[in-house]
Enzyme design. Structure first.
Site, PDB file in Angstrom:
ATOM      1  CG  HIS A  20      -5.842  -2.534  -0.970  1.00 19.61           C
ATOM      2  ND1 HIS A  20      -6.056  -1.430  -0.190  1.00 19.61           N
ATOM      3  CD2 HIS A  20      -4.752  -3.143  -0.464  1.00 19.61           C
ATOM      4  CE1 HIS A  20      -5.130  -1.376   0.759  1.00 19.61           C
ATOM      5  NE2 HIS A  20      -4.331  -2.417   0.616  1.00 19.61           N
ATOM      6  CD  GLU A  21      -3.741  -6.684  -1.481  1.00 19.80           C
ATOM      7  OE1 GLU A  21      -2.537  -6.362  -1.540  1.00 19.80           O
ATOM      8  OE2 GLU A  21      -4.407  -6.584  -0.418  1.00 19.80           O
ATOM      9  CG  HIS A  61      -0.048  -2.889  -1.982  1.00 19.91           C
ATOM     10  ND1 HIS A  61       0.622  -1.924  -1.284  1.00 19.91           N
ATOM     11  CD2 HIS A  61      -1.124  -3.222  -1.221  1.00 19.91           C
ATOM     12  CE1 HIS A  61      -0.018  -1.673  -0.136  1.00 19.91           C
ATOM     13  NE2 HIS A  61      -1.100  -2.452  -0.079  1.00 19.91           N
TER      14      HIS A  61
END
Lengths: 498, 498
Positions: A262-263, A266
């Site tokens: 997920h990170e 980003h």
């Protein structure tokens, strides 16, 4: 370059450098600072934010932007210079509407309210937090007053999704709510997952997490991965990406893997922004929705897909032989895609997640404009949770006290999480049209073409275009929930058939 | 508080917060930043430094300081408020003399020259660095022109040792040079140290280093210890101390232990500054000499003493059983106190160290004012090394290119290292007078009283007094090399007798 453009860029560089300093103070506070270092830190950060605001709203910047209008109009609108002038003007006009005193009051209140919330949540004591929520709502009204908007929530949404209207969100969510409820109802019953609880040593998680982040496309020399309580990603420029993750050593769903993917999503977005935008205010992802679309694309669309695990499961088994050595791929894949209503948003699966968001989107409007008294929030929360997800919230720590967003004053933020889920699948469908063999590539652990497509279509743009323009450019149209609903339906069907 | 004092403190808080941001950017760059993150970092730091300078030199601050003169005179000079007004006025008057353009030019040149030096040192290529040194010397002359000083080097010294005169340094060094040469000549011949090369696992070094830092008096919740190439200590306030160290796993003299004790000494000083000075410009150690006196006191006076190792050697042996298990305490203690002329200042022992400094103090004055051409520096360096230490420098990387100080423009810094060694022993003698059983305490691993004495006599003062006033207050007189020479002589004698 013309003289005023040089001057503008010089000023923006100063503001951008200061913003960098604030960001690193924040990262350090969450990741590195010794426990006793905290007392003064919020003060340092808010001083920097105040200086940034003061430097930015100066008349001289407005005058330069006016002077640069003819140059802007003579350039390709997608050129760096035209974009910098145009976007900076929009940012400046917005920032000028916010009085310094209000900005400072909001920042001070947020840091105090978050502290009060941490204590309140630990003891599930909503009453002690309520006065802070009241004060936050008051300041939000004062903030909205600074703007001239169609409906008041638009002013809040604009902080995360510039130029988006509340009515657009409402339309998307009106389509999603019944559809998601149907999907939840039709989801295969979760099966036993004895391996969900097991032995997942931290060092092995960390090695796998790094491997995935690098495989996805983060240059090894350009990122860090550190442990924190609440994972986040922060960028200090395209070549300095700070991912954080968390490591449960006993719970598969709390291991670092999905949090890191997920990170990393980003991070890949920030990593791909054109370095020619460094030193301006355009050198970051375009909006919260677009950012979340990328974290979700890498975490869910790719990271929970069967092709991905065909590639990655053998090495995951090798890393956790005790927990997963004898677990077949299909059982593992089913477990990481289970649909199961629960209380906590950040732990929610792909299908129920949207319903958590819809609840927050509704309740924050009711608190602000609909006459819902803060005293009645827990009751309203719990009733709506029962209605939407069929669960009975045991206490406020697992209910209306679970998120930091309201304590920190981030009203208007929640809907962008779910819009990100929606846009992720729109982007993915478009990518599949251009790279029809994307899943075969994933199955080989080959992400280069996929990453390059996303970088060149989306990441490189930074904040040059508005969110709506960016979404239209990448997906060919406006936000559309249908691909996302098809994607969830297909998943359900695949598991039901299996 | 009076209105102008509130206003002054508000402005100083802003400046101090910005200074904090610059410091954390620097720490992060050296300790945490991914390798690709560097291109823009120097730029960010120099922007912040420029803003600090601009905010500080404003007329309004001078006016407030004038307005506060009567208040200052009505207060105890050692009170926080009187000290803040007095010291800030001195800082402000000095800062006002430095044009912003010169400040910016020096900062820019320093960062470029350091880059050039890193390359030059790697290839021992002095010629490629020489133009940078020439330009640095030019700017140093421009800097000196800003001040009205007795002799020009005073202006440089003042940056590290406020109000000290070059003539004072010269007098101390004139006494030290022959005495140190005699001590080196009379030192016991180094004996074989087969254990100097051995197996020193990093994890065990780190555990010992933390143990020592905490035993000395650093609160566990108030510091970090991280690895770097060149160890340093940086403070973000009394409750946030960042130590760095280095870990050689094969060389006893390159293990982290002494480096950590050195940086812990710096850290203890910052840790002990009165927290009531936070948010002002007085919340740090008083001068480079005083800072170094504390790093050397903990590293050398305590950390190389026999009582210390009577306490700590058993656990050090347990940590490195392979390397030290069969080495008697006396052999170990002799090894860590050996006197042996060498090329590299930072690796020098306690006795030869001062001669390295005297050489630099002389040569930097000759470069600036004595007609030594930069073309002739290597020759002059090597000749003087031969004369002072009897060693023949093999190449410029091991000679005049070894230190970062000249590339970074830090002329005037070197002498304070040796003055720190001198003051360390003066402080220690005074402490022994008050705590005659200090060595017995050390032998028990009990540092509480020693730390408290240093904190209450010295650390707590921060920058309230001038360096000379601080030294006089703590030691009872001016800088005096005799205690230091006695200390070295006693060590020599003890080892010769053993």
């Amino acid at each position: 370059m013309t003289e005023p453009l040089v001057e503008l860029k010089h000023r923006l560089r100063e503001i951008s450098d200061l913003g960098m300093a604030a960001r690193i103070l924040e990262w350090d506070q969450l990741v590195m600072m010794p426990p006793s270092g905290g007392a003064e830190r919020a003060e340092h950060v808010s001083t920097i934010h105040r200086l940034v605001h003061d430097l930015f709203v100066r008349d001289e910047i407005g005058a330069l932007l006016e002077e640069l209008r003819p140059l802007e109009e003579s350039l390709d609108p997608l050129s760096d210079d035209a974009s910098v002038i145009r976007v900076t003007r929009r940012d400046w006009e917005k920032a000028r509407r916010i009085p310094s005193e209000l900005q400072a009051a909001m920042s001070k209140l947020a840091s105090e309210a978050v502290e009060a919330w941490v204590r309140a949540r630990a003891e599930s004591d909503y009453a002690s937090f309520r006065p802070w929520l009241d004060r936050t709502l008051e300041l939000k009204h004062a903030y909205i007053e600074c703007f001239d908007v169609e409906e008041p929530y638009d002013a809040l949404l604009d902080d995360y999704e510039p130029l988006m209207r509340t009515s657009e969100v409402r339309a998307v969510f009106a389509r999603l709510e019944p559809a998601l409820r149907d999907l939840v109802a039709a989801a295969p019953t979760p099966v036993d997952e004895p391996f969900a609880t097991g032995t997942y040593p931290r060092a092995a998680q960390e090695a796998l997490s790094r491997e995935v982040a690098i495989a996805f496309g983060l240059a090894e020399s350009s990122f860090r991965l550190d442990p924190t309580v609440h994972p986040f990603c922060l960028s200090l420029g395209p070549s300095d990406i700070r991912l954080t993750t968390r490591y449960s050593e006993v719970d598969l769903h709390g291991t670092s893997l999905f949090s890191t993917m997920h990170e990393a999503g980003h991070g890949l977005y920030e990593h791909g922004v054109s370095p020619t935008l460094e030193g301006t205010l355009l050198c970051s992802g375009c909006s919260s929705t677009l950012h979340e679309s990328q974290s979700r694309l890498w975490e869910n669309v790719i990271g929970r897909s069967l092709p991905f695990w065909r590639w990655f499961y053998p090495r995951t088994q090798a890393a956790f032989p005790e927990a997963l050595g004898h677990v077949p791929l299909d059982d593992f894949h089913r477990a990481i895609n289970r649909t199961r209503p629960s209380f906590i948003r950040v732990d929610a699966d792909e299908t129920t997640y949207g319903l958590h968001i819809i609840l927050r989107f509704e309740l924050e409007q009711e608190l602000l404009f609909g006459g819902l008294a803060t005293a009645d929030l827990p009751e309203a929360w719990n009733a709506r949770m029962h209605e939407l997800l069929g669960v009975d919230v045991p206490d406020d720590a697992h209910g209306c006290l679970q998120d930091v967003h309201w304590p920190s004053g981030s009203f208007g933020y929640f809907p962008t999480y779910q819009l990100g889920n929606v846009v992720a699948v729109q982007v993915w469908e478009r990518l599949l049209a251009d790279l029809p063999d994307a899943y075969e590539r994933i199955e080989r652990g080959s992400f280069g073409e996929i990453h390059a497509w996303l970088r060149d279509s989306l990441y490189v743009l930074g904040r040059k275009l508005t969110p709506a323009e960016t979404i239209a450019r990448v997906t060919g149209g406006p936000i559309d929930p249908e691909p996302y609903l098809r994607y969830l339906g297909d998943k359900n069907a695949a598991f039901a058939a299996a």
